[in-house]
Design a protein around this motif. Structure first.
Motif, PDB file in Angstrom:
ATOM      1  N   ASP A  66      -7.916   8.370  -2.948  1.00 38.28           N
ATOM      2  CA  ASP A  66      -7.067   8.197  -1.766  1.00 38.28           C
ATOM      3  C   ASP A  66      -6.678   9.576  -1.243  1.00 38.28           C
ATOM      4  N   ARG A  67      -7.261   9.972  -0.107  1.00 35.67           N
ATOM      5  CA  ARG A  67      -7.013  11.303   0.425  1.00 35.67           C
ATOM      6  C   ARG A  67      -5.582  11.495   0.917  1.00 35.67           C
ATOM      7  N   ARG A  68      -4.866  10.407   1.173  1.00 33.61           N
ATOM      8  CA  ARG A  68      -3.469  10.532   1.596  1.00 33.61           C
ATOM      9  C   ARG A  68      -2.589  11.114   0.504  1.00 33.61           C
ATOM     10  N   LEU A  69      -3.042  11.019  -0.748  1.00 35.64           N
ATOM     11  CA  LEU A  69      -2.246  11.500  -1.867  1.00 35.64           C
ATOM     12  C   LEU A  69      -2.126  13.023  -1.866  1.00 35.64           C
ATOM     13  N   PHE A  70      -3.122  13.709  -1.345  1.00 33.70           N
ATOM     14  CA  PHE A  70      -3.128  15.177  -1.378  1.00 33.70           C
ATOM     15  C   PHE A  70      -1.911  15.785  -0.677  1.00 33.70           C
ATOM     16  N   TYR A 109      -8.741   1.927 -10.317  1.00 37.14           N
ATOM     17  CA  TYR A 109      -9.814   0.964 -10.086  1.00 37.14           C
ATOM     18  C   TYR A 109      -9.463  -0.137  -9.085  1.00 37.14           C
ATOM     19  N   LEU A 110      -8.174  -0.374  -8.834  1.00 39.00           N
ATOM     20  CA  LEU A 110      -7.793  -1.458  -7.932  1.00 39.00           C
ATOM     21  C   LEU A 110      -7.129  -0.980  -6.646  1.00 39.00           C
ATOM     22  N   GLY A 111      -6.758   0.285  -6.572  1.00 41.31           N
ATOM     23  CA  GLY A 111      -6.257   0.836  -5.330  1.00 41.31           C
ATOM     24  C   GLY A 111      -4.743   0.778  -5.168  1.00 41.31           C
ATOM     25  N   ALA A 112      -4.280   1.358  -4.066  1.00 44.64           N
ATOM     26  CA  ALA A 112      -2.848   1.522  -3.831  1.00 44.64           C
ATOM     27  C   ALA A 112      -2.121   0.198  -3.630  1.00 44.64           C
ATOM     28  N   SER A 113      -2.731  -0.758  -2.933  1.00 43.84           N
ATOM     29  CA  SER A 113      -2.043  -2.018  -2.648  1.00 43.84           C
ATOM     30  C   SER A 113      -1.727  -2.795  -3.908  1.00 43.84           C
ATOM     31  N   VAL A 114      -2.715  -2.927  -4.792  1.00 50.09           N
ATOM     32  CA  VAL A 114      -2.494  -3.650  -6.045  1.00 50.09           C
ATOM     33  C   VAL A 114      -1.507  -2.894  -6.930  1.00 50.09           C
ATOM     34  N   LEU A 115      -1.614  -1.567  -6.937  1.00 51.98           N
ATOM     35  CA  LEU A 115      -0.668  -0.780  -7.723  1.00 51.98           C
ATOM     36  C   LEU A 115       0.756  -0.983  -7.212  1.00 51.98           C
ATOM     37  N   GLY A 116       0.930  -1.071  -5.894  1.00 49.74           N
ATOM     38  CA  GLY A 116       2.251  -1.322  -5.345  1.00 49.74           C
ATOM     39  C   GLY A 116       2.832  -2.649  -5.812  1.00 49.74           C
ATOM     40  N   TRP A 132       2.929   5.929  -3.181  1.00 48.89           N
ATOM     41  CA  TRP A 132       4.040   6.668  -3.776  1.00 48.89           C
ATOM     42  C   TRP A 132       4.016   6.534  -5.300  1.00 48.89           C
ATOM     43  N   GLY A 133       3.589   5.390  -5.790  1.00 52.24           N
ATOM     44  CA  GLY A 133       3.458   5.219  -7.231  1.00 52.24           C
ATOM     45  C   GLY A 133       2.438   6.168  -7.834  1.00 52.24           C
ATOM     46  N   ASP A 155       0.820  -1.206   0.000  1.00 56.18           N
ATOM     47  CA  ASP A 155       0.000   0.000   0.000  1.00 56.18           C
ATOM     48  C   ASP A 155       0.857   1.260   0.000  1.00 56.18           C
ATOM     49  N   ASP A 156       1.982   1.243   0.721  1.00 59.43           N
ATOM     50  CA  ASP A 156       2.888   2.393   0.745  1.00 59.43           C
ATOM     51  C   ASP A 156       3.511   2.619  -0.629  1.00 59.43           C
TER      52      ASP A 156
END
Length: 348
Positions: A129-133, A256-263, A61-62, A56-57
């Motif tokens: 993802d509000r953490r991205l802001f 569409y798949l979120g931060a974890s899958v993107l990581g 960052w991605g 997810d981290d």
């Protein structure tokens, strides 16, 4: 006036084949060692960070780097490369061109920083993802900071003086690795990746003035600017197409798949492309100034100087990527740990 350095190509001089070969392989050896150490440090850093951080981290960052690289691609003209390719008649003409490129690129990066800050909220809404802001706000000044890098580094590329380039790269990479790993161990979250990016930028800029005595100044020469943009417009098209071809899937996965899958997806992609990035960065960095030099001095030999090296790169990549694909599962499990095993299907 900056004196000509030993090993620099004299404008208008003939280059014997023996000199070309010696210059090429000397540059290759320095750059290959530098890139190998850079890749080793980067790969080692990724292993440690992957064990300390969660997918997810990496995914968060991605997302941030996707936005950043997208804006860069839409505004990238690679103006510095025009100084490597162009044949200058005098030292003063070279200085005017370098200062013009540095000034134009500094303004471009300032605009990128402003746009990135403005896109922080829409981008976080797009990815959900509000953490991205806050992450995008923190990195928004990164392009401007990097714009202060000494333009004289391009002169070192032109002269194929890669020894000092290697010092800059290795020191920056080492500092980035130490800081990112220490913060990841202390925080166990994505802030280590953000801080590592900033550390790298500050080291690159600072060291560029240590290893290169050139001192840029704000200046715009219309003829030099026009020549640089005429050269860079082709690089702009390549950059946009390259971003679309290599990053569009990341935009879809992250949306569409979120931060974890993107990581997971980014880690798999990075593992596959690592050999190609190494080979491509070494040979492209050396071949470009060499090809420009040969095309000015001996146009009939330019293509013959290029094809053997390109063929060697292709054969090397075939020999590396085959085993990586066949042993993807054991490699991921052994190197990154069990929490990253979900990345294996992306490698097949």
């Amino acid at each position: 006036m900056i004196p000509a350095r030993r090993g620099a190509a004299a404008e208008g001089s003939d280059l014997p084949p023996q000199t070309l070969r010696r210059s090429f392989w000397d540059a290759i050896s320095w750059l290959a060692v530098s890139k190998l150490l850079t890749q080793a440090l980067g790969f080692g850093r990724s292993i440690i960070l992957a064990r300390l951080l969660a997918p997810d981290d990496y995914g968060l960052w991605g997302m941030a780097t996707l936005v950043l690289s997208g804006i860069f691609a839409m505004t990238h003209f690679n103006l510095g490369a025009s100084a490597v390719a162009h044949r200058f008649e005098s030292e003063s003409e070279l200085r005017r061109s370098l200062d013009t490129i540095w000034t134009a690129d500094l303004f471009r990066r300032a605009a990128i920083s402003i746009v990135l800050a403005l896109l922080a909220q829409p981008a976080s809404a797009y990815f959900g993802d509000r953490r991205l802001f806050p992450v995008l706000l923190i990195v928004s000044a990164y392009p401007l900071a990097l714009g202060f890098e000494n333009i004289g580094m391009w002169r070192l590329h032109k002269e194929m003086s890669f020894r000092r380039v290697a010092v800059q790269q290795q020191t920056a990479e080492l500092v980035t690795t130490v800081l990112a790993v220490w913060l990841a161990w202390a925080t166990r979250d994505y802030t280590a990746l953000v801080a590592g990016q900033w550390a790298h930028a500050l080291c690159v800029v600072g060291l560029s003035y240590v290893v290169c005595e050139y001192r840029p100044r704000l200046q715009i020469d219309r003829a030099a600017l026009r020549r640089s943009f005429d050269f860079g417009k082709h690089m702009f098209i390549i950059g946009v197409l390259g971003f679309v071809m290599t990053q569009f899937d990341n935009l879809v996965v992250g949306r569409y798949l979120g931060a974890s899958v993107l990581g997971l997806y980014i880690l798999a992609y990075r593992l596959v492309t690592l050999p190609g990035e190494f080979a491509g960065s070494v040979f492209a960095t050396v071949l470009f100034p060499l090809f420009a030099k040969v095309s000015h001095e001996q146009p009939d030999k330019a293509m013959r100087a290029l094809f053997p090296a390109a063929s060697a790169v292709a054969m090397m990549l075939i020999g590396i990527l085959g085993p990586v694909k066949l042993a993807a599962g054991p490699i991921v499990h052994l190197v990154y740990g069990s929490k990253w095993e979900a990345a294996v299907p992306f490698l097949s």
